[in-house]
Structures are given as C-alpha cells and as structure tokens.
Design an enzyme around this catalytic site. Structure first.
Site, PDB file in Angstrom:
ATOM      1  N   SER A  50       0.851  -1.207   0.000  1.00  0.00           N
ATOM      2  CA  SER A  50       0.000   0.000   0.000  1.00  0.00           C
ATOM      3  C   SER A  50       0.880   1.248   0.000  1.00  0.00           C
ATOM      4  O   SER A  50       2.099   1.157   0.209  1.00  0.00           O
ATOM      5  CB  SER A  50      -0.886  -0.003   1.242  1.00  0.00           C
ATOM      6  OG  SER A  50      -0.078   0.206   2.397  1.00  0.00           O
ATOM      7  N   ASP A  82      -1.352  -1.751  -3.928  1.00  0.00           N
ATOM      8  CA  ASP A  82      -2.699  -1.801  -3.347  1.00  0.00           C
ATOM      9  C   ASP A  82      -3.226  -0.369  -3.183  1.00  0.00           C
ATOM     10  O   ASP A  82      -2.541   0.492  -2.624  1.00  0.00           O
ATOM     11  CB  ASP A  82      -2.584  -2.488  -1.974  1.00  0.00           C
ATOM     12  CG  ASP A  82      -3.924  -2.849  -1.377  1.00  0.00           C
ATOM     13  OD1 ASP A  82      -4.890  -3.047  -2.137  1.00  0.00           O
ATOM     14  OD2 ASP A  82      -3.997  -2.957  -0.122  1.00  0.00           O
ATOM     15  N   HIS A  83      -4.420  -0.111  -3.681  1.00  0.00           N
ATOM     16  CA  HIS A  83      -5.076   1.194  -3.535  1.00  0.00           C
ATOM     17  C   HIS A  83      -4.225   2.377  -4.014  1.00  0.00           C
ATOM     18  O   HIS A  83      -4.041   3.356  -3.271  1.00  0.00           O
ATOM     19  CB  HIS A  83      -5.509   1.442  -2.079  1.00  0.00           C
ATOM     20  CG  HIS A  83      -6.576   0.501  -1.621  1.00  0.00           C
ATOM     21  ND1 HIS A  83      -7.886   0.622  -2.023  1.00  0.00           N
ATOM     22  CD2 HIS A  83      -6.530  -0.604  -0.841  1.00  0.00           C
ATOM     23  CE1 HIS A  83      -8.597  -0.367  -1.487  1.00  0.00           C
ATOM     24  NE2 HIS A  83      -7.799  -1.129  -0.779  1.00  0.00           N
ATOM     25  N   ASP A 104      -7.288   3.170  -7.561  1.00  0.00           N
ATOM     26  CA  ASP A 104      -8.549   3.215  -6.819  1.00  0.00           C
ATOM     27  C   ASP A 104      -9.127   4.630  -6.892  1.00  0.00           C
ATOM     28  O   ASP A 104      -8.832   5.486  -6.064  1.00  0.00           O
ATOM     29  CB  ASP A 104      -8.313   2.801  -5.363  1.00  0.00           C
ATOM     30  CG  ASP A 104      -9.614   2.805  -4.569  1.00  0.00           C
ATOM     31  OD1 ASP A 104     -10.670   3.148  -5.154  1.00  0.00           O
ATOM     32  OD2 ASP A 104      -9.577   2.457  -3.371  1.00  0.00           O
ATOM     33  N   SER A 216     -10.687 -10.002   5.250  1.00  0.00           N
ATOM     34  CA  SER A 216     -10.210 -10.690   6.452  1.00  0.00           C
ATOM     35  C   SER A 216     -11.394 -11.283   7.198  1.00  0.00           C
ATOM     36  O   SER A 216     -12.491 -10.711   7.193  1.00  0.00           O
ATOM     37  CB  SER A 216      -9.461  -9.705   7.363  1.00  0.00           C
ATOM     38  OG  SER A 216      -8.122  -9.567   6.918  1.00  0.00           O
ATOM     39  N   ASN A 256      -8.294 -10.142  -0.998  1.00  0.00           N
ATOM     40  CA  ASN A 256      -7.317  -9.337  -0.253  1.00  0.00           C
ATOM     41  C   ASN A 256      -7.413  -9.562   1.254  1.00  0.00           C
ATOM     42  O   ASN A 256      -8.500  -9.421   1.835  1.00  0.00           O
ATOM     43  CB  ASN A 256      -7.592  -7.843  -0.505  1.00  0.00           C
ATOM     44  CG  ASN A 256      -7.147  -7.379  -1.864  1.00  0.00           C
ATOM     45  OD1 ASN A 256      -6.856  -8.198  -2.738  1.00  0.00           O
ATOM     46  ND2 ASN A 256      -7.091  -6.076  -2.047  1.00  0.00           N
ATOM     47  N   ILE A 257      -6.272  -9.853   1.840  1.00  0.00           N
ATOM     48  CA  ILE A 257      -6.235 -10.105   3.284  1.00  0.00           C
ATOM     49  C   ILE A 257      -5.051  -9.365   3.901  1.00  0.00           C
ATOM     50  O   ILE A 257      -3.906  -9.579   3.507  1.00  0.00           O
ATOM     51  CB  ILE A 257      -6.121 -11.626   3.558  1.00  0.00           C
ATOM     52  CG1 ILE A 257      -7.362 -12.341   2.999  1.00  0.00           C
ATOM     53  CG2 ILE A 257      -5.944 -11.901   5.057  1.00  0.00           C
ATOM     54  CD1 ILE A 257      -7.263 -13.854   2.971  1.00  0.00           C
TER      55      ILE A 257
HETATM   56  P1  13P Z   1      -8.788  -6.441   5.305  1.00  0.00           P
HETATM   57  O1  13P Z   1      -8.738  -5.210   6.144  1.00  0.00           O
HETATM   58  O2  13P Z   1     -10.132  -7.113   5.425  1.00  0.00           O
HETATM   59  O3  13P Z   1      -7.678  -7.377   5.577  1.00  0.00           O
HETATM   60  O4  13P Z   1      -8.669  -5.993   3.764  1.00  0.00           O
HETATM   61  C1  13P Z   1      -7.413  -5.791   3.166  1.00  0.00           C
HETATM   62  C2  13P Z   1      -7.517  -5.146   1.833  1.00  0.00           C
HETATM   63  O5  13P Z   1      -8.553  -5.077   1.203  1.00  0.00           O
HETATM   64  C3  13P Z   1      -6.283  -4.593   1.265  1.00  0.00           C
HETATM   65  O6  13P Z   1      -6.522  -3.906   0.092  1.00  0.00           O
HETATM   66  O1  G3H Z   2      -6.805  -1.742   2.348  1.00  0.00           O
HETATM   67  C1  G3H Z   2      -5.927  -1.405   3.112  1.00  0.00           C
HETATM   68  C2  G3H Z   2      -4.847  -2.345   3.485  1.00  0.00           C
HETATM   69  O2  G3H Z   2      -5.195  -3.078   4.623  1.00  0.00           O
HETATM   70  C3  G3H Z   2      -3.565  -1.601   3.660  1.00  0.00           C
HETATM   71  O3  G3H Z   2      -3.607  -0.876   4.823  1.00  0.00           O
HETATM   72  O4  G3H Z   2      -3.016   1.400   4.036  1.00  0.00           O
HETATM   73  O5  G3H Z   2      -2.770   0.766   6.458  1.00  0.00           O
HETATM   74  O6  G3H Z   2      -1.207  -0.160   4.730  1.00  0.00           O
HETATM   75  P1  G3H Z   2      -2.581   0.377   5.036  1.00  0.00           P
HETATM   76 ZN    ZN Z   3      -8.405  -2.915  -0.011  1.00  0.00          ZN
END
Ligand code: 13P
Ligand code: G3H
Ligand code: ZN
Length: 311
Positions: A50, A82-83, A104, A216, A256-257
């Site tokens: 992320s 991610d995002h 995103d 999760s 995603n987890i």
């Molecule tokens: P969780 O917070 O459910 O683990 O989701 C993680 C996620 O979507 C990361 O992009």
């Molecule tokens: O979707 C978010 C992920 O769990 C990443 O979290 O932005 O705190 O690293 P973070």
């Molecule tokens: Zn996410």
C-alpha cells in the site's frame, strides 16, 4: 523466475474455481511468513504494497524483499500496488518494477473514475503491467482515507460493462458487503455478502476476474489473544470464511487479506510479552509472530482460497 503479472494466474483461477491470495506486506517477517506458507502448499501469490507500506518500509526495501522471496521459493509471485490513489503513484510503482497496480478512483464520480483508470491502463499496458480498478465503495480505513458506512455503497452491476470496456482494466474490485479493517459487521447481526450482486456482475462480464477487498475473517482466537493480553478489541468481526470460499469458486480470482495478518502478529507478540516480561530481543518475539502468520496463510490458501497445488 522473475516477478509475474496476474494474467495467467487469474485465467487459471477463473477456470479452476479458486482464488489467488493477495496479502499485504510491510516488513521482512510478514514477507517470510506468507511466502514460506505458499512454498509449503505450492500456491501462486500476490504480494501487495500500500501507499502506507511504501511510506513505512520504503519502495526499494519492499521490492528487494519480494525478489528475495522469489529466489527462496521459486514460486510465481506478482508484486502489486494496493489502492493506488493517483496516476503518479501508479507510475512510480510501474517504473519501479511492480507487475500489477491498482488505481482506486472509486470515490470519484463514474466518468472521472473511467478517465483516471484509462490513463493508468494505457501507461501500465505499455510497460507490460496489469491494472486492477474499483467500482463501488467499501466502508473502512485505507491509508488515511476513512469511508463511513453511510458513504459506502455496493457496486451497480449496470455500470460494470461500460466501465471495463472504456478503461481496458484487467480486473475489477467490487463492493458486495466486505469492508476494510477488523470491525466489518455489527455485533449480533449475521454477516452476509451480496452474492446476488456478484452473480449479476459476473453474468455481465463473463470470464473477467473479479477482486474482493476487505476480506479478512478476523479469527476470534487472535482477538481473544489480544484481549487477554492487555488489548481492547471488543466487537471485532470479519467475513465468514465459507462465504469467501463460495466467492472463490465463482468469478472472484483475487481475495485481499491484511487485517488477519496484523491480528495474528499482534496477538502473538502481546502474548509473548505477557508470558516473558523480561525478554527484549526482537528475534524472540518476531519469530513466533512470523510462525503465526505462516500458519494463518497456509489455512487461507488451502481451506479458503483453494489455490494450494496451483503454482
Ligand atoms: P482487510 O482489512 O479485510 O484485511 O482488507 C485488506 C484489503 O482489502 C487490502 O486492500
Ligand atoms: O486496504 C488497506 C490495506 O489493509 C492496507 O492498509 O493502508 O494501512 O497499509 P494500510
Ligand atoms: Zn483494499
């Protein structure tokens, strides 16, 4: 083996009725726990980073840790942003060796989401990188962005064909009731994903890989471990694993987890310090934390995602 994209992984997962695990990585022990688990059960992997992870651990450290994991395991691994919140963040990861990025722009109006996503897709595809986009808004916290339950909304199936056709994205994250973080459903209510929306989306996009964020399941053993060792997380509830298994059998190819790994790590470390108040060597508490991540990920790969043996 070099880093791979998700193209082949998703094609096989779609046809095979399983999903690839996309786990967030922030440090060496997390990378090791995840990849050792995948090696033991021979599973392909997506390791995702992320914006917050890049700010915490630095882009170069994270990419080198993932490269080390490939050398150690020989597994097909995709390195994914991610995002991604802007074209510039995506470009920086594409230029910096990632094989997949998420743009995103789901909080933007439909037309603007299309415009930004299309720009990222053009740049990414020119560089052999694949793109995940998002339609619909999940509740919860991602980096500094907090989406309240009122602002969140499910994906509208009537929008997905136009979105995918106009942007050229390679996979699509949709909102069907999952959310980020450890507090996903109100205590006392029955968690239920909107499989009707997933079905409608997959009918409109046959063969197209769908992504679930916020997946999760918040294992209660770790919530209990945290609460019994000085923590305070009452009412932490996640997505039932049987519903994730059901999604993985259909069009969902990436799940995603992140929060579950955090809970496993934190619960284990909290317990360690309660049991051993005199210890202070980081290796002594990070070792069981890494082992807890490994066991958790193995369970996800085999019992939830069904991607064991598919590397
Ligand atoms: P969780 O917070 O459910 O683990 O989701 C993680 C996620 O979507 C990361 O992009
Ligand atoms: O979707 C978010 C992920 O769990 C990443 O979290 O932005 O705190 O690293 P973070
Ligand atoms: Zn996410």
């Amino acid at each position: 083996m070099p880093l791979v994209t998700t193209k082949e992984m998703f094609a096989k997962a779609y046809d095979g009725g399983y999903a690839i695990g996309a786990f967030n990585v922030n440090n060496m022990e997390i990378v090791q726990g995840i990849t050792e688990a995948a090696k033991e059960v021979n599973a392909p992997l997506i390791l995702q980073v992320s914006k917050g992870a890049r700010a915490y651990a630095n882009h170069t450290y994270l990419t080198k840790l993932v490269e080390a994991a490939i050398i150690e395991t020989g597994l097909p691994i995709c390195l994914h942003l991610d995002h991604g919140d802007s074209f510039e963040t995506c470009k920086s990861c594409i230029d910096g060796g990632f094989t997949s990025v998420m743009i995103d722009a789901s909080s933007k109006p439909f037309a603007e989401n299309i415009e930004i996503t299309k720009k990222v897709v053009e740049y990414a595809h020119d560089h052999g990188v694949v793109v995940e986009a998002e339609l619909g808004a999940l509740a919860g916290i991602e980096d500094e962005v907090q989406v309240s339950a009122e602002e969140s909304h499910y994906t509208r199936p009537e929008e997905v064909e136009e979105f995918v056709a106009k942007t050229g994205c390679d996979s699509l994250a949709i909102a069907i009731g999952t959310s980020h973080g450890a507090y996903k459903f109100k205590p006392g209510t029955k968690p239920q994903l909107r499989f009707d929306i997933l079905d409608e989306v997959s009918k409109k996009l046959p063969g197209f890989p769908i992504v679930l964020h916020g997946s999760s399941s918040v294992p209660q053993e770790f919530v209990k471990m945290i609460n019994e060792n000085g923590g305070n997380m009452p009412g932490a509830i996640g997505v039932p694993e049987d519903q994730l298994r059901q999604a993985a059998r259909g069009a969902v190819c990436k799940i995603n987890i992140d929060s579950d790994l955090r809970l496993a790590m934190t619960g284990t470390i909290r317990k360690f310090f309660n049991d051993h108040p005199d210890k202070f060597d980081p290796r002594e508490y990070l070792k069981p934390a890494r082992a807890a991540i490994k066991e958790l990920v193995k369970h996800k790969l085999v019992d939830v995602l069904g991607c064991d043996g598919k590397a």
